[in-house]
Design a protein around this motif. Sequence first.
Motif, short mmCIF file in Angstrom:
data_model
loop_
_atom_site.label_atom_id
_atom_site.label_comp_id
_atom_site.label_asym_id
_atom_site.label_seq_id
_atom_site.Cartn_x
_atom_site.Cartn_y
_atom_site.Cartn_z
N LEU A 115 3.01 3.32 4.46
CA LEU A 115 2.03 3.32 3.37
C LEU A 115 2.04 4.68 2.71
O LEU A 115 2.31 5.69 3.36
CB LEU A 115 0.62 3.02 3.91
N VAL A 116 1.71 4.73 1.42
CA VAL A 116 1.71 6.02 0.73
C VAL A 116 0.71 5.98 -0.43
O VAL A 116 0.44 4.92 -1.01
CB VAL A 116 3.13 6.36 0.22
N ALA A 117 0.15 7.14 -0.73
CA ALA A 117 -0.69 7.33 -1.91
C ALA A 117 -0.18 8.56 -2.63
O ALA A 117 -0.11 9.65 -2.04
CB ALA A 117 -2.16 7.49 -1.52
N LEU A 118 0.19 8.42 -3.89
CA LEU A 118 0.74 9.53 -4.67
C LEU A 118 -0.36 10.18 -5.51
O LEU A 118 -1.20 9.49 -6.08
CB LEU A 118 1.85 9.03 -5.59
N PRO A 119 -0.36 11.51 -5.59
CA PRO A 119 -1.37 12.20 -6.39
C PRO A 119 -1.03 12.13 -7.88
O PRO A 119 0.11 11.84 -8.26
CB PRO A 119 -1.28 13.65 -5.88
N ASN A 120 -2.02 12.41 -8.70
CA ASN A 120 -1.80 12.44 -10.14
C ASN A 120 -1.36 13.85 -10.52
O ASN A 120 -2.11 14.63 -11.11
CB ASN A 120 -3.09 12.06 -10.87
N ALA A 121 -0.13 14.18 -10.15
CA ALA A 121 0.42 15.51 -10.41
C ALA A 121 1.89 15.37 -10.80
O ALA A 121 2.61 14.53 -10.25
CB ALA A 121 0.28 16.39 -9.17
N ALA A 122 2.31 16.19 -11.74
CA ALA A 122 3.70 16.11 -12.20
C ALA A 122 4.67 16.54 -11.10
O ALA A 122 5.73 15.94 -10.91
CB ALA A 122 3.89 16.98 -13.44
N LEU A 123 4.28 17.60 -10.36
CA LEU A 123 5.12 18.08 -9.26
C LEU A 123 4.55 17.56 -7.96
O LEU A 123 3.47 17.98 -7.53
CB LEU A 123 5.14 19.62 -9.26
N ARG A 124 5.27 16.63 -7.34
CA ARG A 124 4.76 16.00 -6.12
C ARG A 124 5.94 15.48 -5.30
O ARG A 124 7.07 15.38 -5.80
CB ARG A 124 3.82 14.85 -6.46
N HIS A 125 5.66 15.14 -4.05
CA HIS A 125 6.68 14.54 -3.19
C HIS A 125 6.73 13.05 -3.48
O HIS A 125 5.78 12.32 -3.20
CB HIS A 125 6.34 14.81 -1.72
N GLU A 126 7.84 12.59 -4.06
CA GLU A 126 8.00 11.17 -4.38
C GLU A 126 8.41 10.42 -3.12
O GLU A 126 9.55 10.52 -2.67
CB GLU A 126 9.04 10.98 -5.48
N LEU A 127 7.49 9.69 -2.55
CA LEU A 127 7.72 8.94 -1.32
C LEU A 127 7.32 7.50 -1.57
O LEU A 127 6.28 7.25 -2.20
CB LEU A 127 6.89 9.56 -0.18
N ARG A 128 8.11 6.57 -1.09
CA ARG A 128 7.85 5.15 -1.35
C ARG A 128 7.78 4.37 -0.04
O ARG A 128 8.53 4.66 0.90
CB ARG A 128 8.95 4.55 -2.23
N PRO A 129 6.91 3.36 0.05
CA PRO A 129 6.90 2.50 1.24
C PRO A 129 8.27 1.87 1.46
O PRO A 129 8.92 1.43 0.52
CB PRO A 129 5.85 1.44 0.89
N GLY A 130 8.72 1.88 2.71
CA GLY A 130 10.03 1.33 3.04
C GLY A 130 11.11 2.39 3.12
O GLY A 130 12.19 2.11 3.64
N SER A 131 10.83 3.60 2.60
CA SER A 131 11.81 4.68 2.71
C SER A 131 12.04 5.02 4.18
O SER A 131 11.08 5.05 4.97
CB SER A 131 11.31 5.93 1.98
N GLN A 132 13.29 5.27 4.55
CA GLN A 132 13.64 5.58 5.94
C GLN A 132 14.53 6.79 6.02
O GLN A 132 15.28 7.07 5.08
CB GLN A 132 14.34 4.38 6.60
N TRP A 133 14.46 7.51 7.13
CA TRP A 133 15.33 8.64 7.40
C TRP A 133 15.43 8.84 8.90
O TRP A 133 14.57 8.33 9.66
CB TRP A 133 14.82 9.90 6.70
N PRO A 134 16.42 9.57 9.40
CA PRO A 134 16.59 9.75 10.85
C PRO A 134 15.47 10.62 11.45
O PRO A 134 14.98 11.55 10.81
CB PRO A 134 17.95 10.46 10.97
N LEU A 135 15.09 10.28 12.66
CA LEU A 135 14.15 11.08 13.43
C LEU A 135 14.87 12.36 13.85
O LEU A 135 15.94 12.31 14.45
CB LEU A 135 13.67 10.31 14.65
N ALA A 136 14.29 13.52 13.54
CA ALA A 136 14.94 14.80 13.83
C ALA A 136 14.87 15.13 15.31
O ALA A 136 14.17 14.48 16.09
CB ALA A 136 14.29 15.91 13.00
#
Length: 200
Positions: A115-136
């Motif tokens: 789940l994600v909530a994006l702020p109303n800011a031009a510079l922000r971390h663009e993250l989307r539900p379903g995005s995946q990456w390796p566990l460090a």
Amino acid sequence: MAQDRVEAVERALTVLEAFDDDRESFTLADLAQATGYYKSTLLRLLGSLARFDYVQRSHDGRWSLGHAPLRLARRHPPSRHLSARIQPLLDRLAIETGETAALLENHGRQVECRLVALPNAALRHELRPGSQWPLAAGDDPRPELPGGKMLLQTLPSVPGEPKRWLTLSGPSSRLDAHSEAALRAAREELTTKYETEAVT
């Protein structure tokens, strides 16, 4: 009942069942051994499953689950309950801090943004539900964010549930003590809800 069986469907489901394993990806030989099917048969079944995004093939020819099973899993009542309970808190957290608020979930050696909530800011971390990456290494769920960082709080869990984290992410210069305090407060609120639900 025997007359209700569709052999091609059952074969495809048998292939999907082979992915219920600790391994993240499989060679064609792995799947042939797990299912007992000829490789030529497997390739036809995998081709159909891939067209509907139930499986996907990497550049090295290995097979893994696609996004469709995850999408359908979110329709399951526990997932809907999770969204109803946490999404409003993420929305509030994003407004309060001006940063991206998210719920991350651990699946083997992968991390998924649930789940994600994006702020109303031009510079922000663009993250989307379903995005995946390796566990460090060290089981750190945070992705690499050049010029940015991610704060996180581990959420309580019960046996059988995946590990989850509540996070705030954005430019390093903006994440401060206020951001950390807001994230801790959100985690404490969720912890109280967990404990209340466990009792009731």
